[in-house]
Design an enzyme around this catalytic site. Structure first.
Site, mmCIF file in Angstrom:
data_model
loop_
_atom_site.group_PDB
_atom_site.id
_atom_site.type_symbol
_atom_site.label_atom_id
_atom_site.label_comp_id
_atom_site.label_asym_id
_atom_site.label_seq_id
_atom_site.Cartn_x
_atom_site.Cartn_y
_atom_site.Cartn_z
ATOM 1 N N GLY A 22 -45.054 -23.446 21.936
ATOM 2 C CA GLY A 22 -46.233 -24.272 22.150
ATOM 3 C C GLY A 22 -46.225 -25.625 21.480
ATOM 4 O O GLY A 22 -47.256 -26.307 21.452
ATOM 5 N N TRP A 45 -44.906 -28.551 22.360
ATOM 6 C CA TRP A 45 -45.229 -29.685 23.242
ATOM 7 C C TRP A 45 -46.694 -29.638 23.674
ATOM 8 O O TRP A 45 -47.385 -30.655 23.674
ATOM 9 C CB TRP A 45 -44.298 -29.700 24.450
ATOM 10 C CG TRP A 45 -42.980 -30.352 24.156
ATOM 11 C CD1 TRP A 45 -42.433 -30.589 22.923
ATOM 12 C CD2 TRP A 45 -42.053 -30.865 25.111
ATOM 13 N NE1 TRP A 45 -41.223 -31.209 23.056
ATOM 14 C CE2 TRP A 45 -40.962 -31.389 24.387
ATOM 15 C CE3 TRP A 45 -42.032 -30.916 26.502
ATOM 16 C CZ2 TRP A 45 -39.861 -31.975 25.012
ATOM 17 C CZ3 TRP A 45 -40.931 -31.492 27.135
ATOM 18 C CH2 TRP A 45 -39.859 -32.018 26.392
ATOM 19 N N ASP A 95 -44.128 -20.015 30.533
ATOM 20 C CA ASP A 95 -42.901 -19.622 29.843
ATOM 21 C C ASP A 95 -42.658 -18.139 30.073
ATOM 22 O O ASP A 95 -43.595 -17.367 30.280
ATOM 23 C CB ASP A 95 -42.991 -19.900 28.337
ATOM 24 C CG ASP A 95 -41.615 -19.992 27.681
ATOM 25 O OD1 ASP A 95 -41.214 -21.094 27.294
ATOM 26 O OD2 ASP A 95 -40.920 -18.961 27.574
ATOM 27 N N ASP A 102 -41.424 -15.683 34.581
ATOM 28 C CA ASP A 102 -40.138 -16.338 34.802
ATOM 29 C C ASP A 102 -40.304 -17.423 35.869
ATOM 30 O O ASP A 102 -40.585 -17.121 37.034
ATOM 31 C CB ASP A 102 -39.110 -15.298 35.248
ATOM 32 C CG ASP A 102 -37.689 -15.836 35.291
ATOM 33 O OD1 ASP A 102 -37.514 -17.076 35.375
ATOM 34 O OD2 ASP A 102 -36.746 -15.029 35.232
ATOM 35 N N ASP A 138 -39.133 -28.377 28.810
ATOM 36 C CA ASP A 138 -38.251 -28.157 27.661
ATOM 37 C C ASP A 138 -37.477 -26.857 27.864
ATOM 38 O O ASP A 138 -37.026 -26.233 26.911
ATOM 39 C CB ASP A 138 -39.088 -28.104 26.374
ATOM 40 C CG ASP A 138 -38.269 -28.388 25.123
ATOM 41 O OD1 ASP A 138 -37.271 -29.129 25.225
ATOM 42 O OD2 ASP A 138 -38.611 -27.870 24.049
ATOM 43 N N LYS A 149 -35.753 -31.940 29.388
ATOM 44 C CA LYS A 149 -34.570 -31.735 28.545
ATOM 45 C C LYS A 149 -33.389 -31.358 29.426
ATOM 46 O O LYS A 149 -33.483 -30.448 30.247
ATOM 47 C CB LYS A 149 -34.817 -30.621 27.519
ATOM 48 C CG LYS A 149 -33.575 -30.295 26.683
ATOM 49 C CD LYS A 149 -33.904 -29.422 25.495
ATOM 50 C CE LYS A 149 -34.309 -28.025 25.877
ATOM 51 N NZ LYS A 149 -34.633 -27.213 24.675
#
EC number: 2.1.1.166
Length: 208
Positions: A63, A65, A83, A99, A124, A164
């Site tokens: 958490g 971000w 997530d 997922d 991310d 990312k």
């Protein structure tokens, strides 16, 4: 890898982790992860977040971000986060555990976004790393391609994307694909990103 080698490698990682100044600062500030500082650096240079925005956070746990973005978008803003791992609640964050690669999870995420477009998609996400680049890089590239597909579905014109990416096979092609969709694209390596890591952050603004 033998158990002895793995143990030595794990010990080195733990030693590096707990001596990291950003880890120490995160603990002092009560932050969820050092990733908070990476996004703070990106915000200082690229000014992605403004009050009242709607933001999608992919690969959100634990958490860091989302915790940062809440401070930037205020009470009228909204974050939809996803997530595979669980995440403790954050006020202002609508969290979906699942997922992202699963079609049903993607559908549920799109339903939470609704008909209105979002101003920022951030990712991310990273796969579980095996330590073998030939295996890890394709897995990572698959995730960032899915994140870009999410942008195509929900990002408003003029919106931004921060993702990312691990440098390696497929990186240049992915960067070209992003350049075709956004007016301005930068590759950032925040100071708070470990120097030996292959990770960089692509910051794309001005969705065409």
């Amino acid at each position: 890898m033998t158990g002895k080698k793995r143990s030595a490698s794990s010990s080195r990682w733990l030693q590096e982790h707990f001596s990291d100044k950003y880890v120490q600062q995160a603990q002092k500030k009560g932050l969820r992860s050092r990733a908070w500082f990476k996004l703070d650096e990106i915000q200082q240079s690229d000014k992605l977040f403004k009050p009242g925005m709607t933001v999608v956070d992919l690969g959100a746990a634990p958490g860091g971000w989302s915790q940062y973005v809440v401070t930037q978008i205020g009470g009228k803003g909204r974050i939809i986060a996803c997530d595979l791992l669980p995440m403790d609640p954050i006020v202002g964050v609508d969290f979906l555990q699942g997922d992202f690669r699963d079609e049903l999870v993607m559908k549920a995420l799109l339903e939470r976004v609704g008909d209105s477009k979002v101003q920022v998609v951030m990712s991310d996400m990273a796969p579980n790393m095996s330590g073998t680049p030939a295996v890890d890089i394709p897995r990572a590239m698959y995730l960032v391609e899915l994140a870009l597909e999410m942008c195509r579905d929900v990002l408003a014109p003029g919106g931004s994307f921060v993702v990312k990416v691990f440098q390696g096979e497929g990186f240049d092609e992915y960067l070209r694909e992003i350049r075709s969709l956004f007016t301005k694209v930068k590759v950032r390596k925040p100071d708070s990103s470990r120097a030996r890591s292959r990770e960089v952050y692509i910051v794309a603004t001005g969705r065409k």
